[in-house]
Design a protein around this motif. Structure first.
Motif, PDB file in Angstrom:
ATOM      1  N   LYS A  46       0.815  -1.482  -0.058  1.00 50.64           N
ATOM      2  CA  LYS A  46       0.037  -0.437  -0.251  1.00 50.64           C
ATOM      3  C   LYS A  46       0.985   1.101   0.002  1.00 50.64           C
ATOM      4  N   ILE A  91      -6.174  -6.472   2.856  1.00 51.73           N
ATOM      5  CA  ILE A  91      -6.093  -6.261   4.423  1.00 51.73           C
ATOM      6  C   ILE A  91      -6.930  -5.459   4.973  1.00 51.73           C
ATOM      7  N   ILE A 175      -4.943  -7.073  13.732  1.00 51.00           N
ATOM      8  CA  ILE A 175      -4.337  -5.618  14.420  1.00 51.00           C
ATOM      9  C   ILE A 175      -4.524  -4.927  15.583  1.00 51.00           C
ATOM     10  N   MET A 205       2.956  -7.262  11.719  1.00 46.63           N
ATOM     11  CA  MET A 205       3.388  -6.235  10.894  1.00 46.63           C
ATOM     12  C   MET A 205       5.162  -6.338  11.686  1.00 46.63           C
ATOM     13  N   SER A 206       5.554  -5.016  10.488  1.00 47.41           N
ATOM     14  CA  SER A 206       6.841  -4.756  10.391  1.00 47.41           C
ATOM     15  C   SER A 206       8.055  -5.029  11.986  1.00 47.41           C
ATOM     16  N   ARG A 221       1.930  -9.637   7.178  1.00 54.31           N
ATOM     17  CA  ARG A 221       1.783  -8.683   6.756  1.00 54.31           C
ATOM     18  C   ARG A 221       2.570  -7.773   7.337  1.00 54.31           C
ATOM     19  N   GLY A 223       5.041  -3.939   5.849  1.00 49.98           N
ATOM     20  CA  GLY A 223       5.168  -3.092   4.684  1.00 49.98           C
ATOM     21  C   GLY A 223       6.412  -3.265   4.553  1.00 49.98           C
ATOM     22  N   ARG A 224       6.499  -1.616   5.654  1.00 49.38           N
ATOM     23  CA  ARG A 224       8.006  -0.318   5.686  1.00 49.38           C
ATOM     24  C   ARG A 224       9.182  -1.822   5.670  1.00 49.38           C
ATOM     25  N   ARG A 230       5.993   4.576   3.923  1.00 44.94           N
ATOM     26  CA  ARG A 230       5.869   4.793   2.701  1.00 44.94           C
ATOM     27  C   ARG A 230       5.239   6.390   1.906  1.00 44.94           C
ATOM     28  N   ALA A 237      -2.540   1.702   9.355  1.00 52.18           N
ATOM     29  CA  ALA A 237      -2.830  -0.073   9.572  1.00 52.18           C
ATOM     30  C   ALA A 237      -4.133  -0.512  10.123  1.00 52.18           C
TER      31      ALA A 237
HETATM   32  C1  LIG Z   1      -0.066  -1.639   6.341  1.00 52.44           C
HETATM   33  C2  LIG Z   1      -0.083  -2.521   7.680  1.00 52.44           C
HETATM   34  C3  LIG Z   1       0.311  -3.377   7.781  1.00 52.44           C
HETATM   35  C4  LIG Z   1       1.687  -2.977   7.468  1.00 52.44           C
HETATM   36  O1  LIG Z   1       2.528  -2.464   8.111  1.00 52.44           O
HETATM   37  P1  LIG Z   1       3.886  -1.694   8.156  1.00 52.44           P
HETATM   38  O2  LIG Z   1       4.164  -1.819   9.434  1.00 52.44           O
HETATM   39  O3  LIG Z   1       4.587  -0.971   7.110  1.00 52.44           O
HETATM   40  O4  LIG Z   1       5.019  -3.726   7.987  1.00 52.44           O
HETATM   41  C5  LIG Z   1      -0.606  -4.536   8.009  1.00 52.44           C
HETATM   42  N1  LIG Z   1      -1.368  -4.582   8.680  1.00 52.44           N
HETATM   43  C6  LIG Z   1      -2.457  -3.929   7.778  1.00 52.44           C
HETATM   44  C7  LIG Z   1      -4.099  -4.178   7.944  1.00 52.44           C
HETATM   45  C8  LIG Z   1      -2.248  -2.463   7.533  1.00 52.44           C
HETATM   46  O5  LIG Z   1      -3.005  -1.913   7.212  1.00 52.44           O
END
Ligand SMILES: *Cc1c(COP(=O)(O)O)cnc(C)c1O
Length: 242
Positions: A46, A91, A175, A205-206, A221, A223-224, A230, A237
């Motif tokens: 994202k 997600i 989350i 997450m990260s 999941r 991302g960063r 981003r 999230a």
């Molecule tokens: C953005 C997001 C993530 C990833 O978050 P990071 O901190 O960048 O790893 C994981 N899950 C959901 C639902 C998100 O919206």
């Protein structure tokens, strides 16, 4: 602390980041006596440009997550045409009026959290003759602004989705609240999965994916830690996205 990533630098080298995250996933899994491939890395793209997604694809990665239907619809049809083996997870929150678009693009819907949405997804599966695995999102922190079914209602909702709506319920997702110890939330999600005989747990997450794996995550999941920071304007999230 949900926003710290002590183990990973914010590098623009996606292949290096992927290798680092994969190694940390493997170590966390093996520490629990699980094979490294028992955890699927969902690279959350994202608010990341297609060029970075292409770097991840070039590095052999195929499983991705996006949190907004509209953004994903702008980016992914062209990428999927080039890489038909990509698996794309939704997600973020899903509105019923976007169910058709979401079902046309995503391979897994991780955010089923209310009966109206479950019914809309099931109806679209019949209409399109395509079954898409669904995860139930549980609002383990019972946060007012966050989507997800409350933990107290989760068993009933899972039962409704399976028995009455006939939704293919494959997993659970959560989350944890920002600033809280995530382990308690991961443990709660694992317990709901155990008593409902659900095998897939999308959590971590990260900042906390290694902890999530200790508590049984099958999907993380990230991302960063994969893509770096981003682009500005991205929804966090916890936001209720469109
Ligand atoms: C953005 C997001 C993530 C990833 O978050 P990071 O901190 O960048 O790893 C994981 N899950 C959901 C639902 C998100 O919206």
């Amino acid at each position: 602390m949900a926003d710290e990533m002590p183990q990973i630098r914010d590098s623009s080298d996606i292949a290096t980041n992927l290798a680092t995250v994969r190694a940390l996933i493997a170590a966390a899994a093996e520490a629990k006596g699980r094979p490294a491939d028992s955890v699927t890395l969902i690279a959350v793209s994202k608010a990341q440009p297609v060029a970075k997604i292409d770097d991840a694809l070039d590095a052999g990665h195929r499983v991705f997550g996006e949190n907004r239907v509209q953004e994903a619809t702008a980016k992914w049809p062209e990428i999927k045409a080039r890489h038909p083996d990509v698996e794309l997870h939704l997600i973020g929150p899903l509105q019923t009026n976007k169910v058709r678009d979401a079902m046309a693009l995503f391979d897994v819907i991780e955010t089923v959290d209310r009966a109206k949405l479950a019914r809309a997804l099931a109806a679209e599966m019949v209409r399109s003759n395509r079954r898409v695995p669904c995860y139930i999102q549980v609002n383990t922190g019972e946060e007012a602004q966050k989507s997800g079914i409350g933990p107290e209602e989760a068993d009933d909702f899972i039962g409704l989705c399976r028995e009455e709506v006939k939704l293919p319920v494959a997993g659970l997702m959560c989350i944890p609240p920002i600033g809280e110890e995530p382990a308690l939330h991961f443990a709660l999600l694992r317990e709901i999965a155990r008593r409902n005989r659900i095998d897939i747990l999308s959590m971590g997450m990260s900042a906390d994916f290694e902890t999530a794996i200790r508590f049984g995550a099958t999907h993380v999941r990230v991302g960063r830690a994969v893509f770096g920071a981003r682009e500005t304007g991205a929804a966090p999230a916890s936001a209720t996205a469109l």
